[in-house]
Enzyme design. Structure first.
Site, short mmCIF file in Angstrom:
data_model
loop_
_atom_site.label_atom_id
_atom_site.label_comp_id
_atom_site.label_asym_id
_atom_site.label_seq_id
_atom_site.Cartn_x
_atom_site.Cartn_y
_atom_site.Cartn_z
N ASP A 51 3.01 -1.08 -0.24
CA ASP A 51 2.40 0.02 -0.97
C ASP A 51 2.96 1.34 -0.44
OD1 ASP A 51 0.11 1.73 -2.23
OD2 ASP A 51 -0.37 -0.32 -2.85
N HIS A 85 -2.87 5.84 -1.93
CA HIS A 85 -3.08 4.57 -2.61
C HIS A 85 -3.06 3.40 -1.63
CE1 HIS A 85 -2.00 1.18 -5.34
NE2 HIS A 85 -2.65 1.86 -6.27
N SER A 249 -4.88 -2.23 -9.56
CA SER A 249 -4.47 -2.03 -8.17
C SER A 249 -5.63 -2.26 -7.22
CB SER A 249 -3.96 -0.59 -7.96
OG SER A 249 -2.67 -0.42 -8.43
#
Length: 327
Positions: A51, A85, A249
């Site tokens: 990520d 994120h 996600s």
């Protein structure tokens, strides 16, 4: 080979200084606390998170990180999160249980942080391929190996080299869990594909909300494996903060953490290493239908010890409840 891959689109709902709750609804919905009560928290399992990196100083995460690598820039040892994120995804997998904040699905797993996306959420296919190969071949200081790779990223293109890297990882008995994508049109009559999620070899995860309804944005297609909570998910955020995000996600790390719990428990029971096919079979056993088509829910909603939960509840209650009991 096309050069760029990106974060699957998602929505940052809210950022806050404190979580205000210890166990987010999604962790409860998938019944993770039932494993914790048995002392099963993923001890000894390593999950690789590909990520934007991770906030290495976040109090809920810093003790879970066993190593990492940067595949974005020329600083391979800097796998901190220049976005947010990755920190959020990582928290859903493994945030500390006893810290005064949120909790992850598998609070005692170890994390291998592979930064493959930059501060804008973009990266190269080469970086992701290299990270998959790195994670599949990685060995820890005590001989630890990665058992699960979690990827909440993707793009519209089927890239041969990416597919091959995933096939090679699976052949080494590493489970690869991927987001389905957020291009859904709120109907299961059409296909929406994002890669690597659409590859047969990966576990492709769609998203539901707190009422176990399919998220309007969740991709539907004939390769969906299961669904998990992905709307208004509370987790960690850089700077000792917390945030709610929505997207497939956010559903993906629920499955990655659950896979770690199942592998830890079942390998102890079998007394040997499970194959990836056996890992997948265990995961599918821990699902229950929520009344959607296979193209929308795959095998169903992730619920750990699903058969025990079903046995404890009347059929009408199972069909109508907004949340599952956890004990």
């Amino acid at each position: 080979m096309m050069s760029e891959v990106c974060l699957i689109p998602f929505v940052l709902e809210e950022v806050m200084e404190s979580a205000g709750e210890e166990v987010p609804y999604g962790i409860e919905m998938i019944n993770a606390p039932s494993f914790w009560k048995e002392g099963e928290m993923g001890e000894g399992i390593v999950v690789a998170v590909l990520d934007t990196g991770c906030d290495l100083k976040h109090p809920e995460l810093k003790n879970r990180i066993i190593g990492g690598r940067n595949f974005v820039s020329g600083k391979p040892d800097d796998y901190s999160d220049a976005h947010y994120h990755g920190t959020h995804v990582t928290g859903t997998i493994a945030a500390a249980l006893n810290y005064a904040g949120v909790a992850g699905v598998a609070p005692n797993v170890k994390l291998l942080i592979c930064r493959v996306l930059d501060k804008n959420g973009s990266g190269t296919y080469k970086g992701i391929i290299d990270a998959i190969n790195y994670a599949a071949d990685w060995r820890g200081p005590a001989g630890e190996q990665v058992r699960v790779i979690s990827m909440s990223l993707g793009g519209p293109s089927d890239i041969k080299e990416l597919h091959e890297a995933i096939q090679q990882a699976v052949a080494k008995d590493v489970m690869v869990v991927c987001a389905a994508g957020n291009e859904g049109d709120n109907t299961d009559s059409t296909n929406e594909y994002a890669y690597p999620g659409a590859y047969k070899e990966v576990v492709q995860v769609g998203a539901v909300d707190s009422e176990r309804k399919l998220a309007s944005f969740s991709n539907t297609n004939d390769e969906i494996d299961l669904v998990a909570p992905g709307v208004d998910v509370m987790s960690t955020y850089p700077g000792r903060k917390y945030a709610k995000l929505s997207g497939t996600s956010m559903a993906t790390p629920h499955v990655s953490g659950a896979a770690a719990l199942l592998v830890a428990r079942e390998e102890r029971a079998f007394g040997r290493r499970l194959t990836e096919a056996e890992m997948y079979a265990q995961l599918v056993k821990n699902t229950m239908t929520i009344g959607l088509s296979k193209r929308a829910e795959g095998n169903g909603l992730l619920v750990l010890d699903a058969q025990s939960v079903i046995a404890c509840k009347a059929p009408a209650a199972i069909a109508g409840d907004a949340a599952l009991v956890t004990g």
